[in-house]
Design a protein around this motif. Structure first.
Motif, mmCIF file in Angstrom:
data_model
loop_
_atom_site.group_PDB
_atom_site.id
_atom_site.type_symbol
_atom_site.label_atom_id
_atom_site.label_comp_id
_atom_site.label_asym_id
_atom_site.label_seq_id
_atom_site.Cartn_x
_atom_site.Cartn_y
_atom_site.Cartn_z
ATOM 1 N N HIS A 277 -0.056 -4.767 2.432
ATOM 2 C CA HIS A 277 -1.097 -5.064 3.410
ATOM 3 C C HIS A 277 -2.060 -3.908 3.619
ATOM 4 C CE1 HIS A 277 0.986 -2.447 6.265
ATOM 5 N NE2 HIS A 277 2.123 -3.025 5.893
ATOM 6 N N GLY A 278 -3.013 -4.122 4.525
ATOM 7 C CA GLY A 278 -4.015 -3.129 4.845
ATOM 8 C C GLY A 278 -3.570 -2.130 5.900
ATOM 9 N N LEU A 279 -4.468 -1.229 6.258
ATOM 10 C CA LEU A 279 -4.164 -0.035 7.041
ATOM 11 C C LEU A 279 -3.432 -0.316 8.348
ATOM 12 C CD1 LEU A 279 -4.574 3.063 7.374
ATOM 13 C CD2 LEU A 279 -6.739 2.540 8.503
ATOM 14 N N ARG B 6 9.254 -14.725 -7.407
ATOM 15 C CA ARG B 6 9.761 -14.069 -6.207
ATOM 16 C C ARG B 6 8.645 -13.200 -5.638
ATOM 17 N NH1 ARG B 6 14.734 -9.639 -6.140
ATOM 18 N NH2 ARG B 6 15.095 -9.626 -3.878
ATOM 19 N N VAL B 7 8.487 -13.234 -4.323
ATOM 20 C CA VAL B 7 7.438 -12.459 -3.667
ATOM 21 C C VAL B 7 8.070 -11.563 -2.607
ATOM 22 C CG1 VAL B 7 5.291 -12.524 -2.352
ATOM 23 C CG2 VAL B 7 5.761 -14.311 -4.039
ATOM 24 N N LEU B 8 7.696 -10.300 -2.636
ATOM 25 C CA LEU B 8 8.131 -9.332 -1.623
ATOM 26 C C LEU B 8 6.890 -8.859 -0.873
ATOM 27 C CD1 LEU B 8 10.481 -7.402 -4.004
ATOM 28 C CD2 LEU B 8 11.268 -8.697 -2.027
ATOM 29 N N ALA B 9 6.880 -9.073 0.440
ATOM 30 C CA ALA B 9 5.781 -8.592 1.282
ATOM 31 C C ALA B 9 6.322 -7.446 2.127
ATOM 32 C CB ALA B 9 5.246 -9.710 2.159
ATOM 33 N N VAL B 10 5.778 -6.262 1.944
ATOM 34 C CA VAL B 10 6.346 -5.066 2.578
ATOM 35 C C VAL B 10 5.673 -4.772 3.911
ATOM 36 C CG1 VAL B 10 6.867 -4.087 0.310
ATOM 37 C CG2 VAL B 10 4.757 -3.433 1.480
ATOM 38 N N MET C 16 -5.897 -0.915 2.029
ATOM 39 C CA MET C 16 -4.989 0.210 1.783
ATOM 40 C C MET C 16 -3.932 -0.149 0.753
ATOM 41 S SD MET C 16 -2.272 2.016 4.397
ATOM 42 C CE MET C 16 -1.226 0.535 4.312
ATOM 43 N N GLY C 17 -3.475 -1.411 0.759
ATOM 44 C CA GLY C 17 -2.484 -1.844 -0.226
ATOM 45 C C GLY C 17 -2.981 -1.691 -1.645
ATOM 46 N N GLY C 18 -4.293 -1.852 -1.851
ATOM 47 C CA GLY C 18 -4.866 -1.626 -3.170
ATOM 48 C C GLY C 18 -4.909 -0.150 -3.534
ATOM 49 N N LEU C 19 -5.168 0.713 -2.535
ATOM 50 C CA LEU C 19 -5.115 2.156 -2.788
ATOM 51 C C LEU C 19 -3.704 2.575 -3.187
ATOM 52 C CD1 LEU C 19 -7.241 3.525 0.205
ATOM 53 C CD2 LEU C 19 -8.006 3.058 -2.131
ATOM 54 N N ILE C 20 -2.715 1.986 -2.520
ATOM 55 C CA ILE C 20 -1.328 2.278 -2.872
ATOM 56 C C ILE C 20 -1.029 1.818 -4.289
ATOM 57 C CG2 ILE C 20 1.083 1.774 -2.301
ATOM 58 C CD1 ILE C 20 0.136 1.410 0.630
ATOM 59 N N THR C 21 -1.531 0.639 -4.644
ATOM 60 C CA THR C 21 -1.315 0.111 -5.994
ATOM 61 C C THR C 21 -1.930 1.013 -7.046
ATOM 62 O OG1 THR C 21 -1.226 -2.159 -5.147
ATOM 63 C CG2 THR C 21 -1.719 -1.873 -7.487
ATOM 64 N N MET C 22 -3.152 1.480 -6.816
ATOM 65 C CA MET C 22 -3.783 2.380 -7.774
ATOM 66 C C MET C 22 -3.019 3.699 -7.873
ATOM 67 S SD MET C 22 -7.909 1.810 -7.323
ATOM 68 C CE MET C 22 -7.955 1.813 -5.537
ATOM 69 N N THR C 23 -2.564 4.199 -6.731
ATOM 70 C CA THR C 23 -1.773 5.434 -6.735
ATOM 71 C C THR C 23 -0.487 5.248 -7.521
ATOM 72 O OG1 THR C 23 -2.680 6.031 -4.568
ATOM 73 C CG2 THR C 23 -0.663 7.149 -5.257
ATOM 74 N N LEU C 24 0.165 4.112 -7.333
ATOM 75 C CA LEU C 24 1.389 3.822 -8.075
ATOM 76 C C LEU C 24 1.105 3.757 -9.573
ATOM 77 C CD1 LEU C 24 4.406 3.092 -7.886
ATOM 78 C CD2 LEU C 24 3.717 0.689 -7.771
ATOM 79 N N LEU D 260 -6.590 -6.351 -6.649
ATOM 80 C CA LEU D 260 -7.155 -5.427 -5.671
ATOM 81 C C LEU D 260 -8.032 -6.235 -4.735
ATOM 82 C CD1 LEU D 260 -8.182 -2.491 -8.070
ATOM 83 C CD2 LEU D 260 -6.032 -2.790 -6.808
ATOM 84 N N ASN D 261 -7.604 -6.371 -3.496
ATOM 85 C CA ASN D 261 -8.303 -7.209 -2.536
ATOM 86 C C ASN D 261 -9.261 -6.381 -1.690
ATOM 87 O OD1 ASN D 261 -9.114 -9.259 -0.814
ATOM 88 N ND2 ASN D 261 -7.240 -9.218 0.399
ATOM 89 N N ASP D 262 -10.553 -6.467 -2.042
ATOM 90 C CA ASP D 262 -11.635 -5.816 -1.311
ATOM 91 C C ASP D 262 -11.427 -4.312 -1.192
ATOM 92 O OD1 ASP D 262 -14.079 -7.088 -0.169
ATOM 93 O OD2 ASP D 262 -13.591 -5.830 1.544
ATOM 94 N N ILE D 263 -11.076 -3.719 -2.307
ATOM 95 C CA ILE D 263 -10.809 -2.284 -2.336
ATOM 96 C C ILE D 263 -11.037 -1.757 -3.743
ATOM 97 C CG2 ILE D 263 -8.356 -2.453 -2.909
ATOM 98 C CD1 ILE D 263 -9.942 -0.026 -0.343
#
Length: 290
Positions: free
Chosen positions: A37-39, A59-63, A108-116, A129-132
């Protein structure tokens, strides 16, 4: 539609973290999807999208990112950074024995994804990447910094609904009252004293202070190029977005010619991904990945 079950796990520095686990419908084995999710948000933002994706057989994991929702708050706000968040995602995957996943990251979740992707590309099978992206609009960052972390408590749900509407109406001008009620229920919780408070640690604003979240950085641009060159990537943008405006979207599409792109009309930052245009694009994107 699939329902979720709770998962708790521990970060490398000992924080108790939480995720919602939606088991996929039957069929051929497919890679799981991890939604981030976002910030200021939490895993409840995916309480409509996640069951739909699980219905596609994944399977979907929402953190709940640390400091949000049911995840523990960090006593050191300096840890509220994408690098630490990415390490928490790695801990989740290791705890569940997941070797690779498709990521859906909002803001923010997209920033985390790019960092990962920069740290552990082997864990990433694809990304939405949703709006990021790695280049953001100062206008949107200024708007977000204007409300994040400021203490907000309300005596009634009507007040909380009004607050959520005031912040987000510019991005979702067509939202009905029922939607604002739903958003308030996701964003706030009732304390023992009866007051309603946000489901996040105000300390998350630490990363926005003193210009620590610039509109772009070399590290993020490199992470974005690494992700888009080596993994299928879909970008979804709200047509009214003030965080990823047309200028930033054009830069990203030029920097990553293979980037799939979808725009959601009459929505700003950030689409909920249940919009027909967004979900159709996500379904087609996931169909490309085993």
């Amino acid at each position: 539609m699939p329902t979720s079950s709770p998962i708790t796990y521990t970060s490398s520095d000992g924080l108790a973290l939480y995720a919602r686990d939606y088991h996929g419908a039957g069929g051929p084995a497919r890679l799981p999807v991890i939604c981030i999710h976002g910030l200021t948000r939490n895993s409840l933002d995916f309480d409509e999208l996640a069951p739909q994706v699980a219905g596609l057989g994944r399977r979907v994991l929402a953190v709940d990112v640390r400091g949000r929702g049911h995840s523990a708050r960090d006593p050191n706000p300096a840890n509220y950074t994408p690098m630490v968040y990415a390490a928490d995602v790695v801990a989740l995957m290791h705890a569940l024995g997941i070797a690779r996943a498709v990521f859906i990251g909002t803001s923010m979740g997209g920033l985390i994804t790019m960092t990962l992707a920069a740290q552990r590309l082997d864990l990433v099978a694809g990304a939405v990447l949703n709006d990021i992206g790695p280049v953001l609009s100062p206008r949107g960052l200024e708007r977000i910094a204007g409300y994040v972390g400021k203490p907000a408590t309300f005596a009634s749900w009507d007040e909380a609904v009004c607050h959520v509407r005031d912040i987000n109406a510019c991005a979702f001008p067509a939202n009905p009252d029922t939607e604002w009620n739903k958003w308030a229920q996701r964003a706030f919780e009732q304390r023992d004293d009866g007051l309603l408070c946000a489901r996040y640690d105000p300390g998350i604003a630490h990363s926005l202070q003193k210009g620590r979240l610039p509109p772009t950085s070399l590290a993020l641009r490199m992470a974005f190029r690494r992700l888009t060159r080596h993994r299928p990537t879909l970008m979804i943008r709200g047509a009214l977005s003030d965080l990823v405006e047309a200028e930033q979207a054009a830069w990203m599409r030029k920097a990553a010619p293979s980037l799939a792109y979808t725009e959601v009309p009459n929505v700003g930052h950030a689409p909920m991904l249940t919009e027909p245009e967004a979900f159709e694009a996500i379904g087609a994107f996931l169909a490309r990945i085993p």
